[in-house]
Scaffold this active site. Structure first.
Site, short mmCIF file in Angstrom:
data_model
loop_
_atom_site.label_atom_id
_atom_site.label_comp_id
_atom_site.label_asym_id
_atom_site.label_seq_id
_atom_site.Cartn_x
_atom_site.Cartn_y
_atom_site.Cartn_z
N ASP A 124 -12.27 67.89 44.99
CA ASP A 124 -11.07 68.71 44.93
C ASP A 124 -9.96 68.09 45.78
O ASP A 124 -9.69 66.90 45.65
CB ASP A 124 -11.43 70.15 45.36
CG ASP A 124 -10.33 71.16 45.12
OD1 ASP A 124 -10.14 71.54 43.94
OD2 ASP A 124 -9.66 71.57 46.07
N TYR A 234 -0.37 72.21 48.28
CA TYR A 234 0.24 72.24 46.95
C TYR A 234 1.76 72.10 47.04
O TYR A 234 2.37 71.37 46.25
CB TYR A 234 -0.14 73.55 46.24
CG TYR A 234 -1.62 73.63 45.94
CD1 TYR A 234 -2.14 73.20 44.73
CD2 TYR A 234 -2.52 74.13 46.89
CE1 TYR A 234 -3.49 73.25 44.45
CE2 TYR A 234 -3.88 74.19 46.63
CZ TYR A 234 -4.36 73.75 45.42
OH TYR A 234 -5.70 73.79 45.15
N HIS A 292 -16.41 73.70 38.31
CA HIS A 292 -15.64 72.91 39.26
C HIS A 292 -16.40 72.60 40.55
O HIS A 292 -16.22 71.53 41.13
CB HIS A 292 -14.34 73.66 39.59
CG HIS A 292 -13.53 73.05 40.69
ND1 HIS A 292 -13.02 71.77 40.60
CD2 HIS A 292 -13.16 73.54 41.91
CE1 HIS A 292 -12.34 71.50 41.71
NE2 HIS A 292 -12.42 72.55 42.52
#
Length: 320
Positions: A124, A234, A292
């Protein structure tokens, strides 16, 4: 290439995890780098392997994998990058140049590279950092393994138009987490609901993350500054300056061996096809039947892939 899961071995690795037993083998440590304190968990002996997690997780995402690596004769160091887990939550420094430099300084401070470059394994957001580390500090990285991530500014953007329901579940947070203030307004005090939803929506083996595991993730995500720090990855990672820096990194190919593995229920072969453009020597594929959270859904399968990857190319057992 579709990679079969070793389902029985995965179940055994998950079932074998006991907190008390784990802490007999591993210990928590802190190190000061670049003016902040990083938390890591370490154990074992032998050639070091560095593990980097993503959000909303911490070093704890590797808890099933770590004993398997120690059993294979490795010294394991699982790090909380800045702003994640029990590491410091500074107000800034979430661009990949800074976070990669954090890990570079950690490697030097802990003298992990005394005998040469080390193996780095990432998932990730950890894969964002690991790729930047390998690009900016190639002398640190012997082999780079990346699991289930899209690299901002490098991986192909999703198709234009309205995403499918499946695609929306996987990627909605990339845009949402970049908004100013609104994520904090909606998520503060609701970290448990957010994390529970993410694990349920983005995993195919959600049973691998137990109620006790959820409590640990809620704890670290409720620490002061944790939500702001996670969102900063982000907000910063998709800024014009960071996207330009990522594209600049991509202009020079990685020379160390790279393993790029996606999940069938997540990024699929996107990570592999991306790294094939970024590195000279790449192998990988897609793990079948997992979502994931590969380190938790398929820990033995992941450890097996690493064991094969760590065999030097051209050795008698290579390609067995």
């Amino acid at each position: 290439m579709l990679i079969s899961t070793n389902t029985e071995a995965d179940r055994q690795a998950i079932a074998a995890f006991q907190t008390a037993t784990f802490w007999q083998q591993f210990r928590q440590e802190y190190v000061e780098v670049n003016g902040i304190r990083l938390h890591y968990v370490t154990g074992g002996s032998g050639e070091p392997v560095l593990l980097l997690p993503g959000w909303p997780q911490s070093w704890y995402a590797w808890r099933y994998v770590m004993p398997l690596l120690v059993a294979a004769g490795r010294r394991v160091i699982a790090v909380d990058p800045r702003g994640l887990g029990d590491s410091a939550h500074p107000a800034d420094g979430y661009d990949m140049t800074t976070t990669a430099n954090d890990i570079h300084q950690l490697i030097a401070t802990l003298k992990l590279n005394e005998s040469g470059p080390i193996d780095v394994v990432c998932h990730d957001i950890g894969s964002w950092i690991g790729y930047a580390l390998a690009a900016d500090w190639p002398e640190d990285v012997k082999r780079l393994a990346l699991f289930d991530a899209a690299l901002p500014g490098i991986s192909p953007p999703p198709p234009s138009g309205i995403p499918t329901d499946e695609a929306n579940v996987k990627s909605w947070h990339f845009a949402f987490n970049r908004l100013n203030d609104l994520p904090e307004i909606l998520f503060t005090g609701r970290e448990r609901e957010l994390i529970s939803w993410l694990f349920a929506a983005k995993s195919l083996k959600s049973w691998s993350i137990t109620p006790a595991d959820l409590e640990e993730y809620v704890r670290v995500n409720q620490l002061p500054g944790a939500l702001r720090s996670a969102l900063s990855y982000y907000r910063t990672g998709f800024s014009p300056a960071s996207l330009a820096a990522a594209r600049q990194r991509a202009e020079k190919k990685l020379l160390m061996p790279v393993l790029a593995v996606g999940a069938e229920g997540s990024v699929g072969d996107t990570l592999l096809t991306t790294l094939q453009q970024l590195a000279v020597e790449v192998k990988g594929g897609v793990i079948a039947g997992v979502g994931h959270y590969i380190p938790e859904e398929a820990p033995a399968t992941l450890a097996g892939l690493l064991a094969d990857f760590f065999i030097p190319s051209g050795s008698p057992t290579d390609g067995r």
